[in-house]
Design a protein around this motif. Structure first.
Motif, PDB file in Angstrom:
ATOM      1  N   THR A  64      46.943  58.077  50.594  1.00 15.42           N
ATOM      2  CA  THR A  64      45.997  56.889  50.634  1.00 15.42           C
ATOM      3  C   THR A  64      46.891  55.596  50.452  1.00 15.42           C
ATOM      4  O   THR A  64      47.823  55.556  49.820  1.00 15.42           O
ATOM      5  N   LYS A  65      46.621  54.632  51.478  1.00 16.75           N
ATOM      6  CA  LYS A  65      47.217  53.483  51.480  1.00 16.75           C
ATOM      7  C   LYS A  65      46.551  52.523  50.484  1.00 16.75           C
ATOM      8  O   LYS A  65      45.192  52.313  51.155  1.00 16.75           O
ATOM      9  N   ASP A  66      46.757  52.138  49.551  1.00 14.55           N
ATOM     10  CA  ASP A  66      46.177  51.345  48.324  1.00 14.55           C
ATOM     11  C   ASP A  66      46.584  49.869  48.380  1.00 14.55           C
ATOM     12  O   ASP A  66      47.903  49.575  48.554  1.00 14.55           O
ATOM     13  N   THR A  67      45.781  49.247  48.646  1.00 14.66           N
ATOM     14  CA  THR A  67      45.591  47.749  48.356  1.00 14.66           C
ATOM     15  C   THR A  67      45.175  47.429  47.002  1.00 14.66           C
ATOM     16  O   THR A  67      43.790  47.586  46.965  1.00 14.66           O
ATOM     17  N   ILE A  68      46.002  46.886  46.075  1.00 15.48           N
ATOM     18  CA  ILE A  68      45.453  46.590  44.673  1.00 15.48           C
ATOM     19  C   ILE A  68      45.363  45.103  44.450  1.00 15.48           C
ATOM     20  O   ILE A  68      46.326  44.560  44.705  1.00 15.48           O
ATOM     21  N   VAL A  69      44.226  44.585  44.154  1.00 14.54           N
ATOM     22  CA  VAL A  69      43.986  43.191  44.091  1.00 14.54           C
ATOM     23  C   VAL A  69      43.473  42.900  42.570  1.00 14.54           C
ATOM     24  O   VAL A  69      42.500  43.419  42.225  1.00 14.54           O
ATOM     25  N   THR A  70      44.330  41.989  41.809  1.00 18.69           N
ATOM     26  CA  THR A  70      43.899  41.627  40.774  1.00 18.69           C
ATOM     27  C   THR A  70      44.204  40.115  40.599  1.00 18.69           C
ATOM     28  O   THR A  70      44.532  39.320  41.571  1.00 18.69           O
ATOM     29  N   ARG A  71      44.021  39.620  39.463  1.00 20.48           N
ATOM     30  CA  ARG A  71      44.225  38.150  39.400  1.00 20.48           C
ATOM     31  C   ARG A  71      45.716  37.559  39.372  1.00 20.48           C
ATOM     32  O   ARG A  71      46.083  36.532  39.819  1.00 20.48           O
ATOM     33  N   ALA A  72      46.477  38.637  39.292  1.00 23.53           N
ATOM     34  CA  ALA A  72      47.910  38.343  39.313  1.00 23.53           C
ATOM     35  C   ALA A  72      48.466  38.261  40.790  1.00 23.53           C
ATOM     36  O   ALA A  72      49.617  38.083  40.950  1.00 23.53           O
ATOM     37  N   GLU A 134      39.778  46.346  43.999  1.00 26.45           N
ATOM     38  CA  GLU A 134      39.761  45.037  43.504  1.00 26.45           C
ATOM     39  C   GLU A 134      39.190  44.718  42.180  1.00 26.45           C
ATOM     40  O   GLU A 134      38.142  45.502  41.922  1.00 26.45           O
ATOM     41  N   TYR A 135      39.995  44.231  41.424  1.00 21.76           N
ATOM     42  CA  TYR A 135      39.767  44.164  39.886  1.00 21.76           C
ATOM     43  C   TYR A 135      39.491  42.570  39.748  1.00 21.76           C
ATOM     44  O   TYR A 135      40.366  41.699  39.484  1.00 21.76           O
ATOM     45  N   PRO A 136      38.009  42.235  39.581  1.00 25.07           N
ATOM     46  CA  PRO A 136      37.790  40.628  39.640  1.00 25.07           C
ATOM     47  C   PRO A 136      37.750  40.011  38.438  1.00 25.07           C
ATOM     48  O   PRO A 136      37.952  38.891  37.851  1.00 25.07           O
ATOM     49  N   THR A 137      37.985  41.032  37.338  1.00 25.95           N
ATOM     50  CA  THR A 137      38.297  40.413  35.926  1.00 25.95           C
ATOM     51  C   THR A 137      39.505  41.064  35.354  1.00 25.95           C
ATOM     52  O   THR A 137      40.315  42.007  35.815  1.00 25.95           O
ATOM     53  N   ASP A 138      39.822  40.959  34.080  1.00 21.53           N
ATOM     54  CA  ASP A 138      40.896  41.426  33.376  1.00 21.53           C
ATOM     55  C   ASP A 138      40.543  42.775  32.855  1.00 21.53           C
ATOM     56  O   ASP A 138      41.373  43.619  32.303  1.00 21.53           O
ATOM     57  N   ASN A 139      39.269  43.187  32.851  1.00 20.63           N
ATOM     58  CA  ASN A 139      38.786  44.487  32.349  1.00 20.63           C
ATOM     59  C   ASN A 139      38.963  45.566  33.691  1.00 20.63           C
ATOM     60  O   ASN A 139      38.463  45.513  34.591  1.00 20.63           O
ATOM     61  N   VAL A 140      39.733  46.425  33.395  1.00 17.31           N
ATOM     62  CA  VAL A 140      40.243  47.551  34.455  1.00 17.31           C
ATOM     63  C   VAL A 140      39.039  48.455  34.600  1.00 17.31           C
ATOM     64  O   VAL A 140      39.213  49.044  35.553  1.00 17.31           O
ATOM     65  N   ASP A 141      37.872  48.363  33.692  1.00 18.44           N
ATOM     66  CA  ASP A 141      37.024  49.367  34.030  1.00 18.44           C
ATOM     67  C   ASP A 141      36.105  48.560  35.108  1.00 18.44           C
ATOM     68  O   ASP A 141      35.069  49.038  35.468  1.00 18.44           O
ATOM     69  N   GLU A 142      36.138  47.530  35.317  1.00 14.51           N
ATOM     70  CA  GLU A 142      35.446  46.438  36.507  1.00 14.51           C
ATOM     71  C   GLU A 142      36.028  46.443  37.562  1.00 14.51           C
ATOM     72  O   GLU A 142      37.077  45.657  37.696  1.00 14.51           O
ATOM     73  N   ARG A 143      35.656  47.376  38.747  1.00 13.77           N
ATOM     74  CA  ARG A 143      36.608  47.247  39.962  1.00 13.77           C
ATOM     75  C   ARG A 143      35.432  47.621  41.038  1.00 13.77           C
ATOM     76  O   ARG A 143      34.409  48.266  40.879  1.00 13.77           O
ATOM     77  N   ILE A 144      36.198  47.018  42.254  1.00 15.83           N
ATOM     78  CA  ILE A 144      35.257  47.347  43.310  1.00 15.83           C
ATOM     79  C   ILE A 144      36.278  47.940  44.387  1.00 15.83           C
ATOM     80  O   ILE A 144      37.173  47.579  44.796  1.00 15.83           O
ATOM     81  N   LEU A 145      35.753  49.227  44.736  1.00 15.62           N
ATOM     82  CA  LEU A 145      36.567  50.064  45.567  1.00 15.62           C
ATOM     83  C   LEU A 145      35.740  50.119  47.205  1.00 15.62           C
ATOM     84  O   LEU A 145      34.780  50.466  47.328  1.00 15.62           O
TER      85      LEU A 145
END
Length: 227
Positions: A64-72, A134-145
């Motif tokens: 899998t080619k993963d794009t990981i999006v966080t606030r950082a 995509e992690y819209p908040t700092d809570n890593v359990d909240e993500r959109i795949l």
């Protein structure tokens, strides 16, 4: 929290290793975020002394080619459970193979595995699996795949040349490893392990990942030693 995926003690050998899973994004005791989701604990390992072409451990699954999006910010990662588990197994100093599907343009993603001694069999696909986390908040359990493209499904011929003491099936999305392939793997391994996530996750019409009942659960689980 660790979840055991695979616990193997081979007959007539002083060899035992365990592969466990810790979700990416967990915060460890050192305060650092976990990026590699598999680790290995080795108990009393002694390399096998027998002959034969089989290896100790083989992982099967699509790259899998993963794009990981966080606030950082945004980063790109070569992912796939097949790769993480193969790397982890090599830490036990055992012989390891991997079977994957990916687009020709992504063949270099296997270089790191090869550099640590993993024998990689690549089956080319029109697309690699392209996953966005995509992690819209700092809570890593909240993500959109979401998934923009999916690699071609494995077929029984893809695993015809492998034989191993243990094989871990580690797909990302339902359909990647059909029942016929699980049956083919069963005939090639002393023990079979399976990561359930790739059988209960589906790609919806809008490209997001969702969980859905698993119609073939009884047939597949009957072929597996360890979940």
């Amino acid at each position: 929290m660790f979840r055991t995926l695979f616990d193997l003690q081979r007959p007539n050998e002083f060899a035992r290793f365990r592969i466990v899973f810790r979700p990416i994004g967990d915060i460890g005791a050192d305060g650092l975020e976990v990026e590699n989701s598999f680790v290995v604990a080795v108990i009393g390992y002694r390399p096998p002394g027998g002959n034969g072409a089989e290896v100790d451990f083989v992982s099967v699954g699509a790259y899998t080619k993963d794009t990981i999006v966080t606030r950082a910010g945004t980063r790109y990662v070569d992912g796939g459970g097949y790769s993480y588990s193969a790397h982890a197994a090599r830490l036990a100093d055992i012989s390891v193979g991997a079977v994957t599907r990916l687009a020709a343009a992504d063949r270099k993603s296997t270089d790191l595995l090869r550099s640590v001694g993993v024998e990689v069999i690549v089956h080319e696909s029109k697309h690699s699996t392209l996953m966005r986390l995509e992690y819209p908040t700092d809570n890593v359990d909240e993500r959109i795949l979401t998934v923009a493209a999916v690699a071609d499904a494995f077929v029984p011929a893809d695993v015809a040349s492998i034989e191993a003491g243990a094989i871990l099936i580690s797909p990302s999305i339902r359909g990647e490893v059909p029942l016929a392939v699980v049956e083919a793997v069963r005939a090639k391994a002393g023990r079979v392990g399976l990561d359930v996530q790739g059988f209960v996750r589906i790609r919806t019409e809008n490209g997001q990942l969702a969980y859905e009942a698993w119609p073939e659960i009884r047939q597949v689980v009957a072929l597996v030693d360890v979940l």
